[in-house]
Design a protein around this motif. Sequence first.
Motif, short mmCIF file in Angstrom:
data_model
loop_
_atom_site.label_atom_id
_atom_site.label_comp_id
_atom_site.label_asym_id
_atom_site.label_seq_id
_atom_site.Cartn_x
_atom_site.Cartn_y
_atom_site.Cartn_z
N ALA A 163 65.43 85.20 71.80
CA ALA A 163 64.29 84.30 72.01
C ALA A 163 63.27 84.96 72.93
CB ALA A 163 64.76 82.97 72.59
N ALA A 164 63.74 85.59 73.99
CA ALA A 164 62.84 86.29 74.90
C ALA A 164 62.16 87.46 74.20
CB ALA A 164 63.60 86.78 76.13
N ALA A 165 62.89 88.12 73.30
CA ALA A 165 62.31 89.23 72.54
C ALA A 165 61.20 88.75 71.61
CB ALA A 165 63.40 89.95 71.75
N ILE A 166 61.41 87.59 71.00
CA ILE A 166 60.39 87.02 70.12
C ILE A 166 59.13 86.69 70.92
CG2 ILE A 166 59.81 85.02 68.68
CD1 ILE A 166 62.82 85.06 67.81
N PHE A 206 55.32 88.46 70.50
CA PHE A 206 54.07 87.73 70.28
C PHE A 206 53.10 87.93 71.44
CE2 PHE A 206 56.34 85.66 66.88
CZ PHE A 206 55.34 85.37 65.97
N ASP A 207 53.62 87.86 72.67
CA ASP A 207 52.76 88.03 73.84
C ASP A 207 52.07 89.39 73.88
OD1 ASP A 207 53.34 85.47 74.73
OD2 ASP A 207 54.68 86.13 76.35
N GLN A 259 51.41 91.21 71.16
CA GLN A 259 50.78 91.39 69.85
C GLN A 259 51.48 92.43 68.99
OE1 GLN A 259 46.62 91.98 70.79
NE2 GLN A 259 46.33 89.80 71.14
N ILE A 260 52.79 92.53 69.14
CA ILE A 260 53.60 93.37 68.25
C ILE A 260 53.74 92.63 66.92
CG2 ILE A 260 55.91 94.35 67.91
CD1 ILE A 260 55.95 94.59 71.06
N VAL A 261 53.79 91.31 67.01
CA VAL A 261 53.80 90.43 65.85
C VAL A 261 52.66 89.44 66.03
CG1 VAL A 261 55.11 88.70 64.57
CG2 VAL A 261 56.30 90.63 65.58
N LEU A 262 51.92 89.21 64.99
CA LEU A 262 50.81 88.27 65.05
C LEU A 262 51.15 87.03 64.24
CD1 LEU A 262 47.86 90.77 64.54
CD2 LEU A 262 48.72 89.84 66.69
N PRO A 263 50.76 85.86 64.70
CA PRO A 263 51.04 84.63 63.96
C PRO A 263 50.55 84.73 62.52
CG PRO A 263 50.10 84.13 66.10
CD PRO A 263 49.99 85.63 65.91
N GLY A 264 51.38 84.26 61.61
CA GLY A 264 51.00 84.23 60.20
C GLY A 264 51.20 85.54 59.46
N ARG A 265 51.77 86.55 60.12
CA ARG A 265 51.97 87.83 59.46
C ARG A 265 53.42 88.20 59.41
NH1 ARG A 265 47.03 91.87 60.82
NH2 ARG A 265 45.42 90.38 60.43
#
Length: 64
Positions: A48-51, A55-56, A58-64
């Motif tokens: 959960a902390a990794a997720i 996101f914080d 910007q390694i993963v962007l919402p909706g992608r």
Amino acid sequence: TTREFDVLGQIGRGLNNAEIAKQLGISEVTVKSHIGHVFVKLGLRDRAAAIVYAFDHQIVLPGR
């Protein structure tokens, strides 16, 4: 490492270890090793902390 970054991105997308292994063409044991290294290097306690981290930062962007 680059591969640890890749694994973190896949965690951020919600993939489990088996899915990450298949996606990156590596074994689940290797995935677990990379996850352990990521947790130590970034001071994370769990997935959960990794997720949140992914996101914080910007390694993963919402909706992608």
